[in-house]
Design a protein around this motif. Structure first.
Motif, PDB file in Angstrom:
ATOM      1  N   ASP A 222     -30.287  -6.573 122.907  1.00  0.00           N
ATOM      2  CA  ASP A 222     -29.336  -6.750 121.822  1.00  0.00           C
ATOM      3  C   ASP A 222     -29.928  -7.569 120.703  1.00  0.00           C
ATOM      4  O   ASP A 222     -29.948  -7.145 119.589  1.00  0.00           O
ATOM      5  CB  ASP A 222     -28.112  -7.572 122.268  1.00  0.00           C
ATOM      6  CG  ASP A 222     -27.228  -6.784 123.156  1.00  0.00           C
ATOM      7  OD1 ASP A 222     -27.620  -5.655 123.483  1.00  0.00           O
ATOM      8  OD2 ASP A 222     -26.181  -7.319 123.526  1.00  0.00           O
ATOM      9  N   GLU A 223     -30.410  -8.750 121.066  1.00  0.00           N
ATOM     10  CA  GLU A 223     -30.727  -9.707 120.028  1.00  0.00           C
ATOM     11  C   GLU A 223     -31.846  -9.199 119.135  1.00  0.00           C
ATOM     12  O   GLU A 223     -31.706  -9.173 117.923  1.00  0.00           O
ATOM     13  CB  GLU A 223     -31.094 -11.057 120.632  1.00  0.00           C
ATOM     14  CG  GLU A 223     -30.734 -12.187 119.710  1.00  0.00           C
ATOM     15  CD  GLU A 223     -31.807 -13.227 119.657  1.00  0.00           C
ATOM     16  OE1 GLU A 223     -31.732 -14.056 118.749  1.00  0.00           O
ATOM     17  OE2 GLU A 223     -32.723 -13.205 120.498  1.00  0.00           O
ATOM     18  N   SER A 224     -32.963  -8.750 119.735  1.00  0.00           N
ATOM     19  CA  SER A 224     -34.065  -8.353 118.859  1.00  0.00           C
ATOM     20  C   SER A 224     -33.803  -7.002 118.207  1.00  0.00           C
ATOM     21  O   SER A 224     -34.086  -6.827 117.031  1.00  0.00           O
ATOM     22  CB  SER A 224     -35.381  -8.349 119.624  1.00  0.00           C
ATOM     23  OG  SER A 224     -35.342  -7.360 120.615  1.00  0.00           O
ATOM     24  N   THR A 225     -33.227  -6.047 118.937  1.00  0.00           N
ATOM     25  CA  THR A 225     -32.952  -4.745 118.292  1.00  0.00           C
ATOM     26  C   THR A 225     -31.914  -4.901 117.204  1.00  0.00           C
ATOM     27  O   THR A 225     -32.035  -4.291 116.143  1.00  0.00           O
ATOM     28  CB  THR A 225     -32.404  -3.678 119.268  1.00  0.00           C
ATOM     29  OG1 THR A 225     -32.293  -4.226 120.562  1.00  0.00           O
ATOM     30  CG2 THR A 225     -33.280  -2.459 119.295  1.00  0.00           C
ATOM     31  N   LYS A 226     -30.929  -5.711 117.471  1.00  0.00           N
ATOM     32  CA  LYS A 226     -29.874  -5.901 116.481  1.00  0.00           C
ATOM     33  C   LYS A 226     -30.476  -6.510 115.216  1.00  0.00           C
ATOM     34  O   LYS A 226     -30.234  -6.032 114.113  1.00  0.00           O
ATOM     35  CB  LYS A 226     -28.793  -6.823 117.057  1.00  0.00           C
ATOM     36  CG  LYS A 226     -27.471  -6.744 116.328  1.00  0.00           C
ATOM     37  CD  LYS A 226     -26.448  -7.651 117.004  1.00  0.00           C
ATOM     38  CE  LYS A 226     -25.544  -8.324 116.002  1.00  0.00           C
ATOM     39  NZ  LYS A 226     -26.104  -9.526 115.365  1.00  0.00           N
ATOM     40  N   ALA A 227     -31.311  -7.550 115.419  1.00  0.00           N
ATOM     41  CA  ALA A 227     -31.929  -8.196 114.255  1.00  0.00           C
ATOM     42  C   ALA A 227     -32.850  -7.226 113.516  1.00  0.00           C
ATOM     43  O   ALA A 227     -32.789  -7.121 112.288  1.00  0.00           O
ATOM     44  CB  ALA A 227     -32.702  -9.433 114.703  1.00  0.00           C
ATOM     45  N   LEU A 228     -33.694  -6.494 114.269  1.00  0.00           N
ATOM     46  CA  LEU A 228     -34.629  -5.564 113.608  1.00  0.00           C
ATOM     47  C   LEU A 228     -33.872  -4.481 112.856  1.00  0.00           C
ATOM     48  O   LEU A 228     -34.261  -4.089 111.755  1.00  0.00           O
ATOM     49  CB  LEU A 228     -35.588  -4.942 114.630  1.00  0.00           C
ATOM     50  CG  LEU A 228     -36.633  -5.905 115.212  1.00  0.00           C
ATOM     51  CD1 LEU A 228     -37.419  -5.257 116.342  1.00  0.00           C
ATOM     52  CD2 LEU A 228     -37.591  -6.386 114.118  1.00  0.00           C
TER      53      LEU A 228
END
Ligand code: DCP
Ligand code: MG
Ligand code: MN
Length: 361
Positions: free
Chosen positions: A93-99
């Motif tokens: 979630d965190e990195s895909t969401k940010a990217l």
């Protein structure tokens, strides 16, 4: 925190310590100090255990009796599955969401998003702050993308796309009379209710007009007119797309423009392309998409020994210029005049025709 793991705690405890450490960091970043402390305590407890947590029965040991219910559930989950879904979910979630959020800025692709992520940017707001602090350099497209982020993140209602098409048609008619054909492509032509941008294909209507004005000259005239009307507000370099000038062609046969127009108070993305008449069916097919549909149709053509593009179709001879650089598909062209409509291209490849709304994939 005990600085060194006790001798008895092996690999399994180490993995657990790492997982709970990630939860701790996550809540620390969120400012949730209660959960942060709770996971920090669990991580240190596991680090100092004199035995390996190997089975659910081990959770009954006196050292682990005081663990909370949620933490206990996570330990059981780890023992049963080898991981903790909550933590896996966080990473994804965190990195895909940010990217994804970063790539939502026009002009930012995955490479840039990753670089900015590495510098600590997790959101568009972070980018604004990092830039203000002098920690990021944005190119001209990205600056516009950031400035207009809120507008450009909205999809455009179909009705409004139609009004933008009319605006461009009016400018085309004013400048070129009926000699210039204007066709809305992209998701609009495929019948979508909302569109990410407005894609317009412009083309001379009559073959005898061709050569009088180059595609670049036609495009420049239309863009100048719409800019003078203050309808176009920003020009983009469009580095996100393949550069038509970099295709190994001596002179580009077509021209394209990426920009922003203003409708009421809202800024909208607009793409204009001008192609010569002989290329019209190919350009129309290509600019209508969808992207995945184009890829599969081009792959199909290649398997039949042809190379299909927005310019035409040619026999595929797979070569590199001087043995280096990008692959070029420069076989003998199939006479473009044989193709009057998109259907002629489907027919040539032995495919049954698909209406635009049947081209989502
Ligand atoms: N296209 C393509 N390959 C690309 C970019 C675009 O084949 N790398 C083609 C297919 C697309 C069309 O151009 O359908 C228009 O591109 P858009 O990016 O505007 O995509 P869509 O109009 O399909 O969707 P959206 O509603 O997001 O604009
Ligand atoms: Mg589009
Ligand atoms: Mn587009």
């Amino acid at each position: 925190d005990p600085a060194t793991p006790s001798a008895a705690s092996g690999q399994r405890n180490g993995a657990l310590v790492a997982l709970f450490g990630q939860l701790q960091k996550h809540y620390e970043a969120l400012g949730d100090s209660w959960r942060e402390r709770s996971y920090r305590t669990t991580a240190s407890l596991l680090r100092s255990l004199p035995f390996e947590v190997a089975s659910v029965a081990d959770l009954q040991q006196p050292q682990l009796r005081r663990l909370g219910k949620k933490t206990r559930e996570k330990l059981v989950e780890f023992l049963e599955t080898g991981t903790i879904g909550r933590v896996e979910g966080l990473q994804e979630d965190e990195s895909t969401k940010a990217l994804n959020e970063l790539q939502g800025i026009w002009g930012v692709g995955l490479t840039t998003a990753r670089r900015w992520y590495g510098l600590g940017c997790r959101s568009v707001e972070d980018v604004r702050e990092h830039m203000a602090a002098g920690g990021l350099k944005l190119n001209s497209d990205q600056l516009i993308g950031l400035e207009l982020y809120d507008d450009l993140a909205q999809r455009i209602p179909r009705q409004e796309v139609a009004s933008i098409v009319e605006r461009v048609e009016a400018a085309a008619q004013q400048r070129f009379g009926l000699r210039l054909r204007v066709e809305a492509c992209g998701s609009y032509r495929r019948g979508r209710d909302t569109c990410g941008d407005v894609d317009l294909l412009l083309c001379c209507r009559w073959a005898e007009d061709e050569g009088r004005l180059s595609c670049q000259e036609i495009l420049q005239a239309i863009v100048a007119e719409l800019t003078a009307q203050k309808f176009l507000t920003h020009d983009l370099k469009g580095s996100r797309y393949e550069d038509p000038f970099a295709r190994g062609e001596a002179s580009p046969r077509s021209a394209c423009y990426f920009g922003v127009c203003k409708v009421g108070q809202c800024h909208r993305r607009i793409d204009l392309k001008v192609h010569p008449l002989v290329e019209f069916p190919f350009a129309w097919l290509s600019f209508t998409g969808s992207g995945p549909f184009n890829r599969s149709m081009r792959l199909f053509a290649r398997r039949c020994g042809f190379s299909l593009s927005d310019h035409g179709i040619c026999e595929a001879t797979h070569a590199r210029a001087r043995g280096r650089g990008p692959r070029l598909w420069t076989g003998p062209p199939i006479a473009q005049h044989r193709f009057q409509t998109e259907k002629d291209i489907f027919d040539f490849l032995g495919l049954s025709y698909r209406e635009p709304w049947q081209r989502e994939v």
